[in-house]
Design a protein around this motif. Structure first.
Motif, PDB file in Angstrom:
ATOM      1  N   ILE A  28       0.587  -1.280  -0.097  1.00  0.00           N
ATOM      2  CA  ILE A  28      -0.030  -0.045  -0.045  1.00  0.00           C
ATOM      3  C   ILE A  28       0.701   1.143   0.119  1.00  0.00           C
ATOM      4  O   ILE A  28       0.172   2.534  -0.117  1.00  0.00           O
ATOM      5  N   LEU A  29       2.109   1.245   0.293  1.00  0.00           N
ATOM      6  CA  LEU A  29       2.963   2.395   0.160  1.00  0.00           C
ATOM      7  C   LEU A  29       3.060   2.939  -1.162  1.00  0.00           C
ATOM      8  O   LEU A  29       3.545   3.998  -1.388  1.00  0.00           O
ATOM      9  N   SER A  30       2.886   1.947  -2.047  1.00  0.00           N
ATOM     10  CA  SER A  30       3.096   2.463  -3.276  1.00  0.00           C
ATOM     11  C   SER A  30       1.815   3.155  -3.970  1.00  0.00           C
ATOM     12  O   SER A  30       1.898   3.600  -5.126  1.00  0.00           O
ATOM     13  N   ILE A  31       0.823   3.184  -3.285  1.00  0.00           N
ATOM     14  CA  ILE A  31      -0.436   3.736  -3.813  1.00  0.00           C
ATOM     15  C   ILE A  31      -0.483   5.343  -3.411  1.00  0.00           C
ATOM     16  O   ILE A  31      -0.162   5.686  -2.168  1.00  0.00           O
ATOM     17  N   ASN A  32      -1.039   5.991  -4.309  1.00  0.00           N
ATOM     18  CA  ASN A  32      -1.100   7.577  -4.115  1.00  0.00           C
ATOM     19  C   ASN A  32      -2.434   7.978  -4.375  1.00  0.00           C
ATOM     20  O   ASN A  32      -2.847   9.151  -4.129  1.00  0.00           O
ATOM     21  N   ALA A  33      -3.146   7.279  -4.845  1.00  0.00           N
ATOM     22  CA  ALA A  33      -4.836   7.582  -5.196  1.00  0.00           C
ATOM     23  C   ALA A  33      -5.481   6.405  -4.990  1.00  0.00           C
ATOM     24  O   ALA A  33      -5.227   5.353  -5.405  1.00  0.00           O
ATOM     25  N   MET A  34      -6.823   6.626  -4.368  1.00  0.00           N
ATOM     26  CA  MET A  34      -7.996   5.490  -4.542  1.00  0.00           C
ATOM     27  C   MET A  34      -9.209   6.073  -4.827  1.00  0.00           C
ATOM     28  O   MET A  34      -9.199   7.540  -5.114  1.00  0.00           O
ATOM     29  N   GLY A  35     -10.189   5.339  -5.121  1.00  0.00           N
ATOM     30  CA  GLY A  35     -11.187   5.835  -5.782  1.00  0.00           C
ATOM     31  C   GLY A  35     -12.507   5.070  -5.859  1.00  0.00           C
ATOM     32  O   GLY A  35     -12.173   3.855  -5.450  1.00  0.00           O
ATOM     33  N   TRP A  36     -13.340   5.438  -6.361  1.00  0.00           N
ATOM     34  CA  TRP A  36     -14.857   4.291  -6.312  1.00  0.00           C
ATOM     35  C   TRP A  36     -15.466   4.762  -7.942  1.00  0.00           C
ATOM     36  O   TRP A  36     -15.506   5.938  -8.140  1.00  0.00           O
ATOM     37  N   TYR A  37     -15.647   3.667  -8.378  1.00  0.00           N
ATOM     38  CA  TYR A  37     -16.229   3.713  -9.792  1.00  0.00           C
ATOM     39  C   TYR A  37     -17.371   2.952  -9.561  1.00  0.00           C
ATOM     40  O   TYR A  37     -17.645   2.094  -8.755  1.00  0.00           O
ATOM     41  N   ARG A  38     -18.434   3.107 -10.172  1.00  0.00           N
ATOM     42  CA  ARG A  38     -19.868   2.195 -10.437  1.00  0.00           C
ATOM     43  C   ARG A  38     -20.097   1.887 -11.974  1.00  0.00           C
ATOM     44  O   ARG A  38     -19.881   2.498 -12.661  1.00  0.00           O
ATOM     45  N   GLN A  39     -21.038   0.778 -12.030  1.00  0.00           N
ATOM     46  CA  GLN A  39     -21.229   0.393 -13.185  1.00  0.00           C
ATOM     47  C   GLN A  39     -22.687  -0.176 -12.903  1.00  0.00           C
ATOM     48  O   GLN A  39     -22.838  -1.249 -12.395  1.00  0.00           O
ATOM     49  N   ALA A  40     -23.823   0.348 -13.510  1.00  0.00           N
ATOM     50  CA  ALA A  40     -24.984  -0.325 -13.685  1.00  0.00           C
ATOM     51  C   ALA A  40     -25.303  -0.966 -14.828  1.00  0.00           C
ATOM     52  O   ALA A  40     -24.768  -0.959 -15.951  1.00  0.00           O
ATOM     53  N   PRO A  41     -26.186  -1.945 -14.746  1.00  0.00           N
ATOM     54  CA  PRO A  41     -26.295  -2.984 -15.854  1.00  0.00           C
ATOM     55  C   PRO A  41     -26.702  -1.952 -17.277  1.00  0.00           C
ATOM     56  O   PRO A  41     -27.608  -1.165 -17.138  1.00  0.00           O
ATOM     57  N   GLY A  42     -26.091  -2.328 -18.493  1.00  0.00           N
ATOM     58  CA  GLY A  42     -26.281  -1.947 -19.705  1.00  0.00           C
ATOM     59  C   GLY A  42     -25.817  -0.569 -19.668  1.00  0.00           C
ATOM     60  O   GLY A  42     -25.954   0.290 -20.755  1.00  0.00           O
ATOM     61  N   LYS A  43     -24.752   0.098 -18.947  1.00  0.00           N
ATOM     62  CA  LYS A  43     -24.499   1.293 -18.732  1.00  0.00           C
ATOM     63  C   LYS A  43     -22.798   1.446 -18.558  1.00  0.00           C
ATOM     64  O   LYS A  43     -22.273   0.217 -18.331  1.00  0.00           O
ATOM     65  N   GLN A  44     -22.207   2.369 -19.104  1.00  0.00           N
ATOM     66  CA  GLN A  44     -20.955   2.454 -19.064  1.00  0.00           C
ATOM     67  C   GLN A  44     -20.295   2.663 -17.475  1.00  0.00           C
ATOM     68  O   GLN A  44     -21.145   3.379 -16.895  1.00  0.00           O
ATOM     69  N   ARG A  45     -19.222   2.263 -17.267  1.00  0.00           N
ATOM     70  CA  ARG A  45     -18.593   2.453 -15.976  1.00  0.00           C
ATOM     71  C   ARG A  45     -18.371   3.963 -15.879  1.00  0.00           C
ATOM     72  O   ARG A  45     -18.067   4.715 -16.677  1.00  0.00           O
ATOM     73  N   GLU A  46     -18.601   4.440 -14.524  1.00  0.00           N
ATOM     74  CA  GLU A  46     -18.798   5.904 -14.273  1.00  0.00           C
ATOM     75  C   GLU A  46     -17.793   5.989 -12.987  1.00  0.00           C
ATOM     76  O   GLU A  46     -17.921   5.230 -11.947  1.00  0.00           O
ATOM     77  N   LEU A  47     -16.874   7.313 -13.285  1.00  0.00           N
ATOM     78  CA  LEU A  47     -16.163   7.647 -11.907  1.00  0.00           C
ATOM     79  C   LEU A  47     -17.074   8.106 -11.010  1.00  0.00           C
ATOM     80  O   LEU A  47     -17.749   9.170 -11.019  1.00  0.00           O
ATOM     81  N   VAL A  48     -16.918   7.837  -9.508  1.00  0.00           N
ATOM     82  CA  VAL A  48     -17.884   8.492  -8.382  1.00  0.00           C
ATOM     83  C   VAL A  48     -16.983   9.522  -7.708  1.00  0.00           C
ATOM     84  O   VAL A  48     -17.502  10.604  -7.358  1.00  0.00           O
ATOM     85  N   ALA A  49     -15.819   9.109  -7.090  1.00  0.00           N
ATOM     86  CA  ALA A  49     -14.940   9.752  -6.471  1.00  0.00           C
ATOM     87  C   ALA A  49     -13.556   9.399  -6.209  1.00  0.00           C
ATOM     88  O   ALA A  49     -13.072   8.319  -6.547  1.00  0.00           O
ATOM     89  N   THR A  50     -12.701  10.458  -5.976  1.00  0.00           N
ATOM     90  CA  THR A  50     -11.344   9.891  -5.895  1.00  0.00           C
ATOM     91  C   THR A  50     -10.729  10.673  -4.701  1.00  0.00           C
ATOM     92  O   THR A  50     -11.155  11.664  -4.232  1.00  0.00           O
ATOM     93  N   LEU A  51      -9.869  10.087  -4.117  1.00  0.00           N
ATOM     94  CA  LEU A  51      -8.897  10.726  -3.078  1.00  0.00           C
ATOM     95  C   LEU A  51      -7.586  10.617  -3.295  1.00  0.00           C
ATOM     96  O   LEU A  51      -6.780   9.504  -3.629  1.00  0.00           O
ATOM     97  N   ASN A  52      -6.816  11.566  -3.258  1.00  0.00           N
ATOM     98  CA  ASN A  52      -5.272  11.469  -3.346  1.00  0.00           C
ATOM     99  C   ASN A  52      -4.630  11.357  -1.838  1.00  0.00           C
ATOM    100  O   ASN A  52      -4.993  12.100  -0.981  1.00  0.00           O
ATOM    101  N   THR A  53      -4.182   9.945  -1.759  1.00  0.00           N
ATOM    102  CA  THR A  53      -4.110   9.651  -0.513  1.00  0.00           C
ATOM    103  C   THR A  53      -2.692  10.322   0.060  1.00  0.00           C
ATOM    104  O   THR A  53      -2.312  10.127   1.339  1.00  0.00           O
TER     105      THR A  53
END
Length: 124
Positions: A28-53
């Motif tokens: 985990i020390l290699s990680i600089n960013a985390m986030g959440w994506y979501r995908q609904a059936p029949g829809k494209q994946r969507e960015l929800v939120a990001t965090l600069n760690t």
């Protein structure tokens, strides 16, 4: 390698709240960013939120701004997504992501690490 395990999804009525958790382990020390994506059936994946760690900066999609909050507990290596005032259109599978690159997390391009996803369903 980094492992991400999400939890906290479920069924909730419109207007309700849920809190998703993403526990990170491994390099985990290699990680600089985390986030959440979501995908609904029949829809494209969507960015929800990001965090600069490193710096703590956050970003929210316009569709969730003011309702969702991304945060972290460094001691537990866990990132949270607090979701309030949920709407039916928030129904989707939510994925936690992590990467060394803030840009890749924000753009969705070739993100190194993905969780298995947790289902959020908003329905009366």
């Amino acid at each position: 390698q980094v492992q991400l395990v999400e939890s906290g999804g479920g069924l909730v009525q419109p207007g309700g709240s849920l809190r998703l958790s993403c526990a990170a382990s491994g390099s985990i020390l290699s990680i600089n960013a985390m986030g959440w994506y979501r995908q609904a059936p029949g829809k494209q994946r969507e960015l929800v939120a990001t965090l600069n760690t490193r710096g703590g900066g956050t970003y929210y999609a316009a569709s969730v701004k003011g309702r969702f909050t991304i945060s972290r507990d460094n001691a537990k290596n866990t990132v949270f997504l607090q979701m309030n005032s949920l709407k039916s259109e928030d129904t989707a599978k939510y994925y936690c992501v992590a990467d060394q690159s803030v840009y890749r997390v924000a753009s969705g391009i070739v993100i190194d690490y993905w969780g298995q996803g947790t289902q959020v369903s908003v329905s009366s």
